[in-house]
Design a protein around this motif. Structure first.
Motif, PDB file in Angstrom:
ATOM      1  N   GLN A 115       0.733  -1.188  -0.408  1.00 62.09           N
ATOM      2  CA  GLN A 115       0.335   0.095  -0.228  1.00 62.09           C
ATOM      3  C   GLN A 115       0.409   1.171   0.169  1.00 62.09           C
ATOM      4  O   GLN A 115       0.354   2.088  -0.720  1.00 62.09           O
ATOM      5  CB  GLN A 115      -1.213   0.268   1.422  1.00 62.09           C
ATOM      6  CG  GLN A 115      -2.142  -1.028   1.287  1.00 62.09           C
ATOM      7  CD  GLN A 115      -2.580  -0.824   2.669  1.00 62.09           C
ATOM      8  OE1 GLN A 115      -3.230   0.056   2.745  1.00 62.09           O
ATOM      9  NE2 GLN A 115      -2.857  -1.808   2.693  1.00 62.09           N
ATOM     10  N   PHE A 116       1.971   1.339   1.195  1.00 58.28           N
ATOM     11  CA  PHE A 116       2.934   2.177   0.588  1.00 58.28           C
ATOM     12  C   PHE A 116       3.320   3.001  -0.320  1.00 58.28           C
ATOM     13  O   PHE A 116       4.021   4.006  -0.893  1.00 58.28           O
ATOM     14  CB  PHE A 116       3.870   2.107   2.145  1.00 58.28           C
ATOM     15  CG  PHE A 116       4.774   3.615   1.910  1.00 58.28           C
ATOM     16  CD1 PHE A 116       3.801   4.952   2.681  1.00 58.28           C
ATOM     17  CD2 PHE A 116       5.682   3.384   2.076  1.00 58.28           C
ATOM     18  CE1 PHE A 116       4.964   5.603   2.938  1.00 58.28           C
ATOM     19  CE2 PHE A 116       6.736   4.316   2.210  1.00 58.28           C
ATOM     20  CZ  PHE A 116       6.489   5.310   2.583  1.00 58.28           C
ATOM     21  N   TYR A 165       1.071   4.148  -3.065  1.00 60.90           N
ATOM     22  CA  TYR A 165       0.571   5.565  -2.712  1.00 60.90           C
ATOM     23  C   TYR A 165       1.856   6.584  -2.700  1.00 60.90           C
ATOM     24  O   TYR A 165       1.712   7.274  -3.715  1.00 60.90           O
ATOM     25  CB  TYR A 165       0.493   5.430  -0.899  1.00 60.90           C
ATOM     26  CG  TYR A 165       0.349   7.152  -0.362  1.00 60.90           C
ATOM     27  CD1 TYR A 165      -0.403   7.600  -0.993  1.00 60.90           C
ATOM     28  CD2 TYR A 165       1.364   7.978  -0.104  1.00 60.90           C
ATOM     29  CE1 TYR A 165      -1.179   8.837  -0.669  1.00 60.90           C
ATOM     30  CE2 TYR A 165       1.028   9.035   0.797  1.00 60.90           C
ATOM     31  CZ  TYR A 165      -0.026   9.695  -0.154  1.00 60.90           C
ATOM     32  OH  TYR A 165      -0.361  10.995   0.053  1.00 60.90           O
ATOM     33  N   GLY A 194       2.411   6.495  -6.831  1.00 60.09           N
ATOM     34  CA  GLY A 194       1.283   7.648  -6.681  1.00 60.09           C
ATOM     35  C   GLY A 194       2.053   8.935  -7.257  1.00 60.09           C
ATOM     36  O   GLY A 194       1.877  10.415  -7.873  1.00 60.09           O
ATOM     37  N   LEU A 195       2.532   9.299  -5.752  1.00 57.48           N
ATOM     38  CA  LEU A 195       2.949  10.518  -5.035  1.00 57.48           C
ATOM     39  C   LEU A 195       3.870  11.493  -6.182  1.00 57.48           C
ATOM     40  O   LEU A 195       4.042  12.294  -6.950  1.00 57.48           O
ATOM     41  CB  LEU A 195       3.317  10.540  -4.031  1.00 57.48           C
ATOM     42  CG  LEU A 195       2.693  10.997  -2.604  1.00 57.48           C
ATOM     43  CD1 LEU A 195       3.244  11.137  -1.056  1.00 57.48           C
ATOM     44  CD2 LEU A 195       1.800  11.877  -2.951  1.00 57.48           C
ATOM     45  N   ASP A 208      -0.450  12.327  -8.663  1.00 55.61           N
ATOM     46  CA  ASP A 208      -1.767  11.315  -8.206  1.00 55.61           C
ATOM     47  C   ASP A 208      -1.567  11.746  -6.873  1.00 55.61           C
ATOM     48  O   ASP A 208      -0.717  10.787  -5.672  1.00 55.61           O
ATOM     49  CB  ASP A 208      -1.255  10.489  -8.567  1.00 55.61           C
ATOM     50  CG  ASP A 208      -3.743   9.598  -7.765  1.00 55.61           C
ATOM     51  OD1 ASP A 208      -3.790  10.620  -7.683  1.00 55.61           O
ATOM     52  OD2 ASP A 208      -3.788   8.409  -8.478  1.00 55.61           O
ATOM     53  N   GLY A 211      -4.375  11.692  -5.241  1.00 54.09           N
ATOM     54  CA  GLY A 211      -5.767  10.501  -4.662  1.00 54.09           C
ATOM     55  C   GLY A 211      -6.866  11.367  -5.035  1.00 54.09           C
ATOM     56  O   GLY A 211      -6.861  12.882  -5.592  1.00 54.09           O
ATOM     57  N   ASN A 257      -6.778  11.443   2.602  1.00 51.39           N
ATOM     58  CA  ASN A 257      -6.600  11.586   0.995  1.00 51.39           C
ATOM     59  C   ASN A 257      -5.738  13.444   1.255  1.00 51.39           C
ATOM     60  O   ASN A 257      -4.562  14.207   0.799  1.00 51.39           O
ATOM     61  CB  ASN A 257      -6.947  11.351  -0.596  1.00 51.39           C
ATOM     62  CG  ASN A 257      -6.509   9.958  -0.962  1.00 51.39           C
ATOM     63  OD1 ASN A 257      -5.538   9.708  -0.278  1.00 51.39           O
ATOM     64  ND2 ASN A 257      -8.041   9.523  -1.846  1.00 51.39           N
ATOM     65  N   THR A 265      -1.844  14.870   1.921  1.00 53.58           N
ATOM     66  CA  THR A 265      -2.070  15.947   0.793  1.00 53.58           C
ATOM     67  C   THR A 265      -1.519  17.930   1.866  1.00 53.58           C
ATOM     68  O   THR A 265      -1.008  18.115   1.118  1.00 53.58           O
ATOM     69  CB  THR A 265      -3.282  16.194  -0.252  1.00 53.58           C
ATOM     70  OG1 THR A 265      -2.880  14.708  -0.460  1.00 53.58           O
ATOM     71  CG2 THR A 265      -1.962  17.210  -1.383  1.00 53.58           C
TER      72      THR A 265
END
Length: 301
Positions: free
Chosen positions: A32-33, A36, A39-40, A44, A46, A269, A273
């Motif tokens: 999951q990490f 994430y 995506g960053l 992204d 979220g 999210n 952020t």
């Protein structure tokens, strides 16, 4: 529970499990990490639960309102706090010094949300001098084309003085609330910097030569310019971050209210952020202050 925040507490187990898997929560934590962080790195951050839009788009939409509020608060804090600090230092241990220090302590100690509530009770509910929630009255929303991100400035540029006056009635009170905190902090720091300079030998020499107290004070003030600028820049970051409660009290549709709503909804999210953005703001402002330090003070080059 992020799944419950999305599907609601009345959703059946099948729907819950489907969203649980779509969010990747069935994967190990390190997976999951990794997802994430990946995506960053691709920009992204979220999707927001409340709006269904990418978080970064929502923040880009609400952040100009916070910048407008914090900028006005900083201007007010500087215009009030710096002269008060100079006067307090020049009249050290006198009546003016005691008054400045007293009000600085009061406005530094009283919570912004309490000041905001009292202002609404007196000036909105009682006297009707200020606007209610938001940046402008409902019937003026979307009338002025957005240019700078500040409705007040955009209305003046467009020549819509009625809308500008309405925007001023909405922004003046939260801006003053923020300015009181900035004033308290900057007056104390200015007083401290000035006292240090006024105790220097060059000040004594200037007085012996017959320079007026005004010229001596201004000469000392020039020598605290770099220190004071650094404090002002960092205070601006504090206002951008610290406008959360003020925006919540006044219904100001800015970054602070958006972050608070995300927190209350359990939207991680938005919270993550927003937290990263605050960190980026402070790091950036620190870098800006360092650059300005080198530009204004030749000794640091």
């Amino acid at each position: 529970d992020p799944v419950t925040a999305i599907v609601g507490e009345q959703a059946d187990q099948i729907t819950y499990d489907k969203v649980y898997q779509e969010l990747g929560l069935d994967q190990p934590l390190y997976v999951q990490f990794g997802i994430y962080i990946s995506g960053l790195l691709q920009g992204d951050f979220g999707t927001a639960i409340a709006t269904g839009h990418p978080v970064i788009e929502d923040i880009a939409r609400v952040f100009p309102a916070t910048v407008e509020l914090a900028t006005l608060g900083l201007i007010g804090g500087v215009l009030l706090g710096v002269p008060m600090g100079i006067l307090a230092a020049v009249h050290r241990n006198g009546a003016i010094d005691h008054v400045v220090r007293f009000f600085g302590l009061v406005f530094h100690s009283v919570p912004n949300f309490w000041l905001g509530l009292m202002a609404l009770v007196v000036f909105y509910a009682g006297l009707g001098w200020i606007g209610a929630a938001g940046r402008v009255s409902l019937h003026f929303i979307g009338v002025v084309p957005e240019v700078t991100g500040s409705i007040l400035v955009d209305a003046m540029l467009a020549g819509e003085w009625e809308i500008a006056l309405d925007a001023f009635r909405h922004v003046i009170t939260p801006a003053v609330i923020l300015a009181t905190g900035g004033m308290a902090y900057l007056s104390r720091m200015t007083r401290s910097f000035m006292l240090d300079q006024l105790n220097q030998e060059y000040v004594t020499a200037a007085r012996i030569k017959g320079l007026s107290e005004w010229r001596v004070t201004m000469h000392a003030f020039k020598n605290i310019g770099v220190q004071l600028l650094t404090v002002i820049v960092l205070a601006y970051g504090g206002l951008l971050d610290g406008a959360v409660l003020t925006e919540t009290v006044f219904g100001w549709p800015g970054f602070g209210q958006y972050l608070t709503s995300g927190l209350m909804a359990g939207d991680m999210n938005v919270v993550l952020t927003g937290t990263m953005l605050v960190g980026v703001i402070f790091v950036t402002l620190n870098l800006v202050s360092d650059v300005l330090y080198r530009v204004l003070d030749p000794r640091t080059r």
